[in-house]
Design an enzyme around this catalytic site. Structure first.
Site, PDB file in Angstrom:
ATOM      1  CB  CYS A 197       2.613   0.003  -5.934  1.00 18.82           C
ATOM      2  SG  CYS A 197       1.050   0.671  -5.278  1.00 18.82           S
ATOM      3  CB  CYS A 203      -1.944  -5.698  -1.023  1.00 16.50           C
ATOM      4  SG  CYS A 203      -1.335  -4.302  -0.060  1.00 16.50           S
TER       5      CYS A 203
END
Length: 273
Positions: A190, A71
């Site tokens: 991302c 992440c």
């Protein structure tokens, strides 16, 4: 035997997990998605740190000596503090790795113009983590960034490949490329964004490379395990993969299968909200 923990605030980390399994299929893994508190992108540094630490400690309790923060937001807002202040005091034999440093170590090889673009959540972009880390390895490379707050909701609602998504994709790309017309590489900072590649390729000039992180992180993890046999030897190698979510399991399984590329059956865990 121990497992490798893989953590994300939601679904995006599954694109990284998919690449890790392709590179290292024999190891045992536990994936944990904090879907009940996602998305992390717009939360403060303190909140992301607290949420990430709680999830990392939960994975430690499940016999994961090594945890990968798959992440970008957690890597940018929480990883350094966990590595420097928590692990030496509470978990000296455990390790937590992220996705930013492995990317920064190799990204310079992907640009000839020495100018790259970064597309990410507000949290990742505002942290300035990528410009800071890339400068350590490639000080000659210019980094321009673009926050893309609408892309994660579009992806998680399975609207990312529809014509309705075109407006936002073109808008973010145009704003990014206006900041540096000579950029020749766009980092998808991302882990959701690899699902956008078919759509992005319609609007990105052919001379610009789209770089996602799955293969980079999996290659880095393979090297890490090779360099740390004391950790590698402790990890089970029966190919076990267990999925957990702090959200609704039925909802998670449907969306997770889209990101992971295979059917996912998860278990629920309760975290303090």
């Amino acid at each position: 035997m121990k497992s490798i923990g893989v953590f994300d605030s939601g679904y995006g980390g599954l694109t990284v997990f998919k690449s890790i399994i392709k590179e290292l299929p024999d190891y045992n893994y536990i994936y944990m998605g904090d879907n009940a508190r996602a998305p992390y992108g717009d939360h403060s540094f303190e909140t992301v740190y607290q949420y990430t630490l709680e999830c990392v400690e939960w994975l430690f309790s499940q016999n994961c000596q090594l945890v990968i923060l798959a992440c970008n937001t957690a890597s940018s807002k929480a990883l350094r503090t966990i590595q420097q202040k928590v692990l030496p005091v509470k978990y000296p034999n455990h390790r937590v790795l992220g996705v930013i440093r492995p990317t920064a170590e190799v990204i310079g090889a992907h640009t000839k113009t020495k100018t790259i673009g970064v597309m990410g959540t507000r949290g990742t972009v505002n942290s300035e983590s990528y410009p800071i880390e890339i400068e350590k390895f490639f000080p000659e490379v210019k980094v321009v960034q673009q926050s893309c707050p609408m892309l994660v909701p579009l992806i998680e609602n399975n609207e990312h490949l529809t014509t309705g998504a075109d407006h936002f994709i073109k808008k973010y790309l145009e704003e990014l490329m206006a900041k540096a017309p000579d950029l020749d590489c766009i980092l998808l900072a991302c882990t959701h964004y690899p699902l956008l590649i078919p759509k992005l390729e319609l609007f990105v000039p052919p001379n610009i490379e789209l770089l996602s992180q799955g293969e980079i992180v999996s290659s880095s993890l393979k090297k890490y395990l090779s360099n740390h046999p004391e950790i590698e030897s402790e990890i089970g190698k029966t190919g076990e993969r267990i999925f957990y979510t702090s959200g609704d399991t039925e909802t998670f399984d449907v969306s997770a299968s889209l990101f992971f590329g295979k059917v996912v059956k998860s278990k629920h865990i309760h975290l303090q909200c």
